[in-house]
Structure formats: C-alpha cells, structure tokens
Design an enzyme around this catalytic site. Structure first.
Site, short mmCIF file in Angstrom:
data_model
loop_
_atom_site.label_atom_id
_atom_site.label_comp_id
_atom_site.label_asym_id
_atom_site.label_seq_id
_atom_site.Cartn_x
_atom_site.Cartn_y
_atom_site.Cartn_z
N LEU A 45 0.85 -1.18 0.00
CA LEU A 45 0.00 0.00 0.00
C LEU A 45 0.89 1.23 0.00
O LEU A 45 1.96 1.22 0.62
CB LEU A 45 -0.90 0.03 1.24
CG LEU A 45 -1.97 -1.06 1.38
CD1 LEU A 45 -2.77 -0.84 2.66
CD2 LEU A 45 -2.88 -1.11 0.17
N ASP A 46 0.44 2.29 -0.67
CA ASP A 46 1.20 3.53 -0.64
C ASP A 46 1.35 4.01 0.80
O ASP A 46 0.56 3.67 1.67
CB ASP A 46 0.48 4.61 -1.46
CG ASP A 46 0.32 4.22 -2.92
OD1 ASP A 46 1.11 3.37 -3.39
OD2 ASP A 46 -0.58 4.76 -3.56
N LYS A 47 2.34 4.86 1.02
CA LYS A 47 2.62 5.37 2.36
C LYS A 47 1.40 6.05 2.97
O LYS A 47 1.13 5.91 4.17
CB LYS A 47 3.81 6.33 2.30
CG LYS A 47 4.26 6.87 3.64
CD LYS A 47 5.49 7.76 3.47
CE LYS A 47 5.91 8.38 4.79
NZ LYS A 47 7.11 9.25 4.63
#
Length: 232
Positions: free
Chosen positions: A102-104
């Site tokens: 998942l993106d940050k």
C-alpha cells in the site's frame, strides 16, 4: 528444536518470556513439565501445552495488519516506520514481509507472512483475487467516470487497466474492487478522469476483512482465513 525457540518461532513470546513461563511451570511437553529453555522437542510430533492449552507448530505465519498512514509497506526502511515495525520485536526474526504494498498515505489491510509461495499466488493476476478499497475523491465523480474506469483505462505509460467494479456511496465516496495491483493504480485511474483521490483504505483481501481491528493494530489470520489466503 529448543522449547524456547519453538515459542519464539511461532511469535508467541520471546525466549526471555519463555524462561519466565518455564519458571512458573506453565509449559509441558508430552505430560512432562519443562524445566529449562534448552529442552529439546520434535516440533512436528511432540505435544506442547502452555497453561493447559495445546500449542501446534506451524511452519508459516499469517498476520493481518491495519496499516496507518505514514507507515511504509516494507520490511525495513531507513527513514520511515514499516508495517513490520507494528509487530512485537520477537516477530522480526520470522522474516515476515507484506503480501502486496500500500502507498505510504494509504491505510488499511495488509497481510504479513513468511510463506513466499502463497503470497506469490495470492498476488498473481491469474488468480483474480479481489481487493476492495474505500475511496474519497477531491471532486465529484460521475456515472461516466464509473463506466470509463470499470471498462479499463489506458494510462499515460500505455498500460490498459483490467476491468474493475465501483460501488458508489455518494458523489465523493465509494468502493472499488480490483483484481490487479499496479503502482498507484486507483490514484492513476481517477487521475485519468481529471480527479484526485484524497483518502484510500484497503478494507478486504478476497473475503478477508479488517473487521473491527483498530488502526495500527494486528492479529493472526484465523484458520479459515489462512485457507482463503493459501488456497488450501
């Protein structure tokens, strides 16, 4: 295998904590109370009990994490906290890694495991495992946007996304169901429609859901969830 390694390998507690349990007479093997941490067992055959409860050896570990924003989906990072850092220290020797990233700034469901084969299969486009995300957009999105995104969009790099499904909640919020996981895919899909994602949360991986797990917390997958994840 040493009895203290048995418990630390399963992520139940550290070797030091095991010594404390042994001192209190809480660990038994085949009906015999264990006296020392170096007590040798056959992890596949011997019957191990902790406080009267049978503990079964498992080669692989499967953990669900509710990732907060600002945490990176990696095993280690020089600057930021990782999803592995959300676990107790004794888990770090298990070689766990996130199944998919998942993106940050994206929150929600991440599965950590040391089962490379099952993780690879779960992420394979051939398996068509559905990931469900809740999203919020900066601007209103229309029925035309839904149709375009659901049918697949050719992105700036020339890649055409696979068909997906959007379940509308209102003009700004909804759920999107993907069977692939390209880099920043949901953000790029809405970006191609001149819109922007301002909040994104993965809420389900196949039929495995976050439930009421608080943000930043973790739990083991249930036996049924393990079967879903591994396909067994």
């Amino acid at each position: 295998m040493r009895i203290d390694k048995f418990f630390s390998t399963l992520g139940i507690f550290s070797r030091k904590e095991c010594a404390e349990k042994i001192k209190r007479g809480l660990i038994c093997v085949n009906g015999q109370t264990v006296k020392k941490g170096d007590f040798k067992i056959d992890e596949e055959k011997d019957e191990v009990y902790l406080s009267g409860e049978r503990i079964f050896y498992k080669k692989y570990v499967y953990i669900l994490v509710n990732k907060p924003s600002g945490v990176v989906s990696a095993t280690e990072d020089g600057r930021d906290k990782t999803v592995v850092d959300l676990l107790p220290d004794n888990f770090k020797k298990l070689n766990l890694f996130p199944c998919g990233r998942l993106d940050k700034d994206t929150v929600g469901l991440v599965i950590l495991t040391n089962d490379g084969i099952s993780a690879h299969n779960a992420l394979s486009p051939k398996k068509h495992v559905t990931k469900k995300y809740f999203f919020t957009t900066a601007d209103r999105y229309s029925n035309e946007d839904i149709t375009a995104i659901e049918n697949g969009i050719t992105l700036l790099d020339g890649y055409t996304t696979k068909p997906c499904k959007i379940e509308r909640i209102d003009e700004y919020n909804g759920y999107i169901f993907l069977t692939e996981g390209k880099y920043h895919e949901i953000k790029r899909l809405f970006g191609a429609r001149k819109n922007k994602i301002v909040f994104l949360e993965r809420v389900a991986f196949s039929s495995i859901t976050l439930g009421d797990l608080p943000r930043g917390e973790w739990r083991f997958l249930t036996a049924e969830e393990e079967k879903i994840f591994t396909g067994n």
